[in-house]
Design a protein around this motif. Structure first.
Motif, PDB file in Angstrom:
ATOM      1  N   ASP A  99      59.548   2.479  43.409  1.00  0.00           N
ATOM      2  CA  ASP A  99      60.264   3.486  42.539  1.00  0.00           C
ATOM      3  C   ASP A  99      58.740   4.375  43.420  1.00  0.00           C
ATOM      4  O   ASP A  99      57.251   4.496  42.991  1.00  0.00           O
ATOM      5  CB  ASP A  99      59.765   3.692  40.720  1.00  0.00           C
ATOM      6  N   PRO A 100      58.890   5.519  44.047  1.00  0.00           N
ATOM      7  CA  PRO A 100      58.369   5.962  44.443  1.00  0.00           C
ATOM      8  C   PRO A 100      57.740   6.855  43.956  1.00  0.00           C
ATOM      9  O   PRO A 100      58.151   7.616  42.921  1.00  0.00           O
ATOM     10  CB  PRO A 100      58.931   7.070  45.671  1.00  0.00           C
ATOM     11  N   ALA A 101      55.969   7.018  44.452  1.00  0.00           N
ATOM     12  CA  ALA A 101      55.177   8.364  43.528  1.00  0.00           C
ATOM     13  C   ALA A 101      55.958   9.702  44.247  1.00  0.00           C
ATOM     14  O   ALA A 101      56.619   9.673  44.796  1.00  0.00           O
ATOM     15  CB  ALA A 101      54.286   8.699  43.912  1.00  0.00           C
ATOM     16  N   LYS A 102      56.788  10.669  43.021  1.00  0.00           N
ATOM     17  CA  LYS A 102      57.371  11.912  42.979  1.00  0.00           C
ATOM     18  C   LYS A 102      56.887  12.721  41.579  1.00  0.00           C
ATOM     19  O   LYS A 102      56.005  12.556  40.935  1.00  0.00           O
ATOM     20  CB  LYS A 102      58.659  11.478  43.344  1.00  0.00           C
ATOM     21  N   SER A 103      56.960  13.788  41.917  1.00  0.00           N
ATOM     22  CA  SER A 103      56.562  14.548  40.964  1.00  0.00           C
ATOM     23  C   SER A 103      57.071  16.266  41.424  1.00  0.00           C
ATOM     24  O   SER A 103      57.985  16.493  42.062  1.00  0.00           O
ATOM     25  CB  SER A 103      54.728  15.689  41.239  1.00  0.00           C
ATOM     26  N   GLU A 104      58.268  17.022  39.834  1.00  0.00           N
ATOM     27  CA  GLU A 104      59.148  17.698  39.942  1.00  0.00           C
ATOM     28  C   GLU A 104      58.046  18.983  40.157  1.00  0.00           C
ATOM     29  O   GLU A 104      56.949  19.853  39.662  1.00  0.00           O
ATOM     30  CB  GLU A 104      60.134  17.999  38.893  1.00  0.00           C
ATOM     31  N   ARG A 105      58.407  20.086  40.883  1.00  0.00           N
ATOM     32  CA  ARG A 105      57.519  21.725  41.253  1.00  0.00           C
ATOM     33  C   ARG A 105      58.900  22.368  41.461  1.00  0.00           C
ATOM     34  O   ARG A 105      60.339  22.274  41.145  1.00  0.00           O
ATOM     35  CB  ARG A 105      57.338  21.381  42.871  1.00  0.00           C
ATOM     36  N   ILE A 106      58.586  23.335  40.478  1.00  0.00           N
ATOM     37  CA  ILE A 106      59.293  24.547  39.674  1.00  0.00           C
ATOM     38  C   ILE A 106      58.973  25.811  41.174  1.00  0.00           C
ATOM     39  O   ILE A 106      57.845  26.148  40.758  1.00  0.00           O
ATOM     40  CB  ILE A 106      59.565  24.377  38.507  1.00  0.00           C
ATOM     41  N   ILE A 107      59.985  26.755  41.681  1.00  0.00           N
ATOM     42  CA  ILE A 107      59.333  27.534  42.925  1.00  0.00           C
ATOM     43  C   ILE A 107      60.806  28.501  41.619  1.00  0.00           C
ATOM     44  O   ILE A 107      61.447  28.850  41.685  1.00  0.00           O
ATOM     45  CB  ILE A 107      59.988  27.602  43.628  1.00  0.00           C
ATOM     46  N   THR A 108      60.065  29.751  41.000  1.00  0.00           N
ATOM     47  CA  THR A 108      60.866  30.901  40.240  1.00  0.00           C
ATOM     48  C   THR A 108      60.690  32.251  41.132  1.00  0.00           C
ATOM     49  O   THR A 108      60.297  32.386  42.065  1.00  0.00           O
ATOM     50  CB  THR A 108      59.869  31.692  39.144  1.00  0.00           C
ATOM     51  N   ILE A 109      61.896  32.744  41.226  1.00  0.00           N
ATOM     52  CA  ILE A 109      62.686  33.781  42.053  1.00  0.00           C
ATOM     53  C   ILE A 109      61.874  35.354  41.536  1.00  0.00           C
ATOM     54  O   ILE A 109      61.201  35.098  40.487  1.00  0.00           O
ATOM     55  CB  ILE A 109      63.532  34.182  41.918  1.00  0.00           C
ATOM     56  N   ASP A 110      61.248  35.284  42.603  1.00  0.00           N
ATOM     57  CA  ASP A 110      60.104  36.904  42.520  1.00  0.00           C
ATOM     58  C   ASP A 110      61.348  38.065  41.988  1.00  0.00           C
ATOM     59  O   ASP A 110      62.700  37.405  42.242  1.00  0.00           O
ATOM     60  CB  ASP A 110      59.586  37.380  43.152  1.00  0.00           C
ATOM     61  N   ARG A 111      60.612  39.118  41.595  1.00  0.00           N
ATOM     62  CA  ARG A 111      61.753  40.242  41.658  1.00  0.00           C
ATOM     63  C   ARG A 111      62.266  40.373  42.795  1.00  0.00           C
ATOM     64  O   ARG A 111      61.873  40.323  43.685  1.00  0.00           O
ATOM     65  CB  ARG A 111      61.384  41.548  40.744  1.00  0.00           C
ATOM     66  N   LEU A 112      63.296  41.564  42.778  1.00  0.00           N
ATOM     67  CA  LEU A 112      63.960  41.756  43.377  1.00  0.00           C
ATOM     68  C   LEU A 112      62.228  43.271  44.768  1.00  0.00           C
ATOM     69  O   LEU A 112      62.503  43.691  44.129  1.00  0.00           O
ATOM     70  CB  LEU A 112      64.745  42.926  43.323  1.00  0.00           C
ATOM     71  N   LEU A 113      62.736  42.510  45.587  1.00  0.00           N
ATOM     72  CA  LEU A 113      61.860  43.429  47.129  1.00  0.00           C
ATOM     73  C   LEU A 113      62.729  43.930  47.291  1.00  0.00           C
ATOM     74  O   LEU A 113      63.349  43.594  48.197  1.00  0.00           O
ATOM     75  CB  LEU A 113      60.790  42.241  47.674  1.00  0.00           C
TER      76      LEU A 113
END
Length: 254
Positions: free
Chosen positions: A15-29
């Motif tokens: 079982d490889p070491a892993k982690s979840e990363r959550i990237i959120t969307i910025d507002r409309l640019l």
């Protein structure tokens, strides 16, 4: 891990070491401009094409700015996966020394330490370093004066005085960035971090990630009430840290 296989034993997979990363969307640019119909008609060039290009450049520069800020955050961050390493930050007050030899030595010391940091952490992939154009050209000039021969092909250099380039130093690509982040963005809504002491940013492509909800696009609409055209460039993306061990920064907080 690597391990010896016992003949006849079943290989079940680790079982490889892993982690979840959550990237959120910025507002409309957005980047927007209003073009008066009379001014457009009187101009002797393609007004809309020029302005559309400039809006695209501004949005691209903002994209670069946000990525750099996330890289600085990654360089100051701790490991995101158990057992892995965090980012790297180093400070050297001689990076702005008035003595060329001292300043050059500081730059070469910091760049070599950054490269060693990546090697010690087994960071793989193409390595890049963002620095200010002024610092890049200083290194080109000072290297020839102080006899480091990082450009002279007779000494194995790969750069060119004619082109003002040196493709690699310590196996890292040196990239001049006029828009290098050097301000305090701590109060920003998105990608808040203090970059006021940043002199250089090192990274590989695994350091930060980008998610894209709406790609770069251009909208335009004729407004009969205002007798002109409104043009809007826009995109919706988000950026976040993936592996901080793949990022490092060099600072000067003197």
């Amino acid at each position: 891990d690597a391990e010896y296989h016992t003949p006849g034993s079943e290989i079940t997979g680790q079982d490889p070491a892993k982690s979840e990363r959550i990237i959120t969307i910025d507002r409309l640019l957005i980047s927007h401009v209003f073009i008066d119909d009379l001014d457009d008609a009187m101009a002797h060039f393609d007004v809309r094409g020029k302005l559309a290009g400039k809006m695209g450049i501004k949005l691209a520069q903002t994209f670069d700015n946000h990525i750099q800020r996330e890289l600085v955050s990654a360089a100051s961050g701790s490991a995101t996966i158990t057992g892995e390493d965090g980012g790297y930050t180093s400070n050297n007050g001689d990076l702005d020394s008035a003595t060329a030899a001292t300043r050059l030595d500081a730059w070469l010391t910091e760049l070599s330490d950054l490269a060693q940091n990546f090697d010690d952490k087994f960071v793989v992939g193409e390595k890049y370093v963002f620095i200010k154009p002024e610092a890049r050209y200083f290194i080109v000039r000072a290297a020839a004066t102080e006899g480091y021969h990082i450009i002279d092909s007779a000494w194995g250099g790969q750069g060119s005085i004619a082109e003002g380039t040196f493709p690699r130093i310590f196996n890292m690509n040196i990239v001049p960035v006029p828009t290098l982040v050097t301000a305090d963005y701590s109060g920003e809504t998105f990608h808040a971090v203090d970059c006021s002491n940043t002199e250089a940013i090192g990274f590989t492509e695994d350091a930060v990630g980008t998610v894209k909800l709406m790609d770069l696009s251009l909208q335009s609409e004729w407004d009969i009430r205002r007798q002109g055209t409104l043009m809007v460039g826009r995109y919706a993306m988000g950026h976040g840290i993936l592996q901080p061990e793949c990022a490092g920064q060099i600072t000067d907080n003197t």
